[in-house]
Design a protein around this motif. Sequence first.
Motif, PDB file in Angstrom:
ATOM      1  N   GLY A 137       0.815  -1.217   0.000  1.00 20.43           N
ATOM      2  CA  GLY A 137       0.000   0.000   0.000  1.00 20.43           C
ATOM      3  C   GLY A 137       0.842   1.257   0.000  1.00 20.43           C
ATOM      4  N   GLU A 183       0.843  -2.737   7.265  1.00 21.56           N
ATOM      5  CA  GLU A 183       0.316  -2.374   5.960  1.00 21.56           C
ATOM      6  C   GLU A 183      -0.528  -1.107   6.088  1.00 21.56           C
ATOM      7  N   ASP A 214      -3.615   1.274   6.002  1.00 17.78           N
ATOM      8  CA  ASP A 214      -5.046   1.154   6.187  1.00 17.78           C
ATOM      9  C   ASP A 214      -5.704   2.468   5.776  1.00 17.78           C
ATOM     10  N   ASN A 215      -6.992   2.596   6.069  1.00 20.43           N
ATOM     11  CA  ASN A 215      -7.721   3.785   5.636  1.00 20.43           C
ATOM     12  C   ASN A 215      -7.162   5.052   6.265  1.00 20.43           C
ATOM     13  N   VAL A 257      -9.192   4.799  -4.146  1.00 20.65           N
ATOM     14  CA  VAL A 257      -8.937   3.375  -3.931  1.00 20.65           C
ATOM     15  C   VAL A 257     -10.187   2.612  -4.331  1.00 20.65           C
ATOM     16  N   TYR A 289     -12.124  -1.093  -4.505  1.00 21.90           N
ATOM     17  CA  TYR A 289     -12.137  -2.297  -3.674  1.00 21.90           C
ATOM     18  C   TYR A 289     -12.814  -3.438  -4.434  1.00 21.90           C
ATOM     19  N   TYR A 333      -7.593  -2.363  -4.441  1.00 25.24           N
ATOM     20  CA  TYR A 333      -7.424  -3.089  -3.179  1.00 25.24           C
ATOM     21  C   TYR A 333      -8.184  -4.403  -3.239  1.00 25.24           C
ATOM     22  N   LYS A 334      -7.420  -5.482  -3.135  1.00 23.19           N
ATOM     23  CA  LYS A 334      -7.980  -6.807  -2.929  1.00 23.19           C
ATOM     24  C   LYS A 334      -7.670  -7.179  -1.487  1.00 23.19           C
ATOM     25  N   HIS A 389      -4.164  -6.708  -0.009  1.00 26.29           N
ATOM     26  CA  HIS A 389      -3.149  -6.389  -1.019  1.00 26.29           C
ATOM     27  C   HIS A 389      -3.588  -5.196  -1.862  1.00 26.29           C
ATOM     28  N   TYR A 390      -2.565  -4.400  -2.286  1.00 30.21           N
ATOM     29  CA  TYR A 390      -2.796  -3.235  -3.142  1.00 30.21           C
ATOM     30  C   TYR A 390      -2.007  -3.379  -4.447  1.00 30.21           C
TER      31      TYR A 390
END
Length: 488
Positions: free
Chosen positions: A76, A205, A207-208, A228, A230, A265-266, A269-270
């Motif tokens: 990310g 990682e 985050d928001n 982003v 999703y 974003y999966k 993972h980014y």
Amino acid sequence: MADDAYMPADEDYAHLQKLSSEYAPEATGPLVGERQSSAAITTQYATADPVYRVKTAALPAKYAYFRTCRGDGHCGWRAIAFTYFEALLRVGDVGKFEDEEARLNSLGNLLAHIGYSRDIWIDFAEEAFELLRKLAHSLRNMDGQAAEILLQTFNDTSESMAIITYVKLLASAWVQTHSDDFMHFVPMGDVKAYCANNIEPTQCEADNIGIAALAEALVKPAGFGLEVWYLDRSPGEEINRSFHSEPTDHHHVPIPNAPMLRLLYKPGHYDILYKAGDVPRVHHQPPPPQQSLHVALANSFDDFQPTASNVADVMTMIPGMYPTGLGQRWPSLSYDFSPSPASCAQVTPIQPYAPVPTPITPVSTSHLDFVTPIHSGHTSQYNRPSIHSIHLDQPPVTLPIHPPPPPVSIDRAAPIGLERGGPFRPSMYELEPGFGSSMQVQPFQTSIFRNSHFNTAHYMNPDFEPEQWCPDGDYSNGNKGRHKLQSS
């Protein structure tokens, strides 16, 4: 079940559960991959859940390209940092790189406010500043290496990790200095503890909260936007947008046509997404038009026109070089040349003997320009063909000219209607159309012609037919000696 069978204890179950939950496959591949078609994502999820198949099938129509990031716990942060530098390249302004270096250097006040002295973060920041200088230098020299420099830098573990660490420190400093905006989204409202546990550590990682902080500290002040997307199992036929930061200026006015940083974003993972308009088009220069081919034809006739002839084409004597059928033409070639005829040499006319009373019928020369036509009249001059360039500077010479032979009418057979042409120019010594026909009568004009193989009465002529002796004709003349022979 046997009494001695092994029964795992509760502690063993707990340990196995912990190992299972903490298991992470070893990350492979480049830290930042090459840009590729997003159809590869559709292929990747072709056998997955039906919801994923539907959403990934619709992805290439909206987002034509994507770029992978290694899933090592930093994807990310790496994706945002890479797209930030890439957006600067998309702008293509060398001065923009210098402004960004000065602005990022000024953010040291935020780091100092949360307790980080310049000695702590300057080494990480210098890697980002050095990358800005390299990209600006490449753009200034227009060497076309800027995109490759950016990709190589982020695939170097040491350089990329230094830039990622600097980016994470900026996000932590922004969250702590704007705690009122983030305290309602962190456990117990403790912003400092949240940054120490979820942003600053190495394996944390993004985050928001971290993405929102970077959007305000790094992306928006540069004039860029961040969003982003999703990919999850929520209802719908397209991916959902989970975060959006609109690019605005210092007065919070939206900036039209500003570069957008897009992340896919999966779960866990980014990756990086691109629209077709985000990728600069490669303009291929059209090939320069070829110059016309100028072919100099030696001894060419400026006014040459193909004429009909019933004489077998000399090209048919070469194996494989013949027309395909009766009336066929040779393949035409376009010769582009500019003839420049030489000036005609002036020749002093020679006074001939008095002409005979009967005018001489001129022989048709067709395209045999080397034959000098004979004109009836009191004066005559030689017409030099256009292919010769001979200048006669000698004084006029009077030559004895014999009277011309008596006029002879030559009946030429009508030429066969074959149109000749092709890539080969007929020779200036080619026979006239109809010459050599078996139906024509060739007169004895001169002793030279009489002994020539062109004479049909000469044994070397192809049409030569020797006279045959007929005994009956001789006996009919009344020869007495022969009659006596018959009576005896």
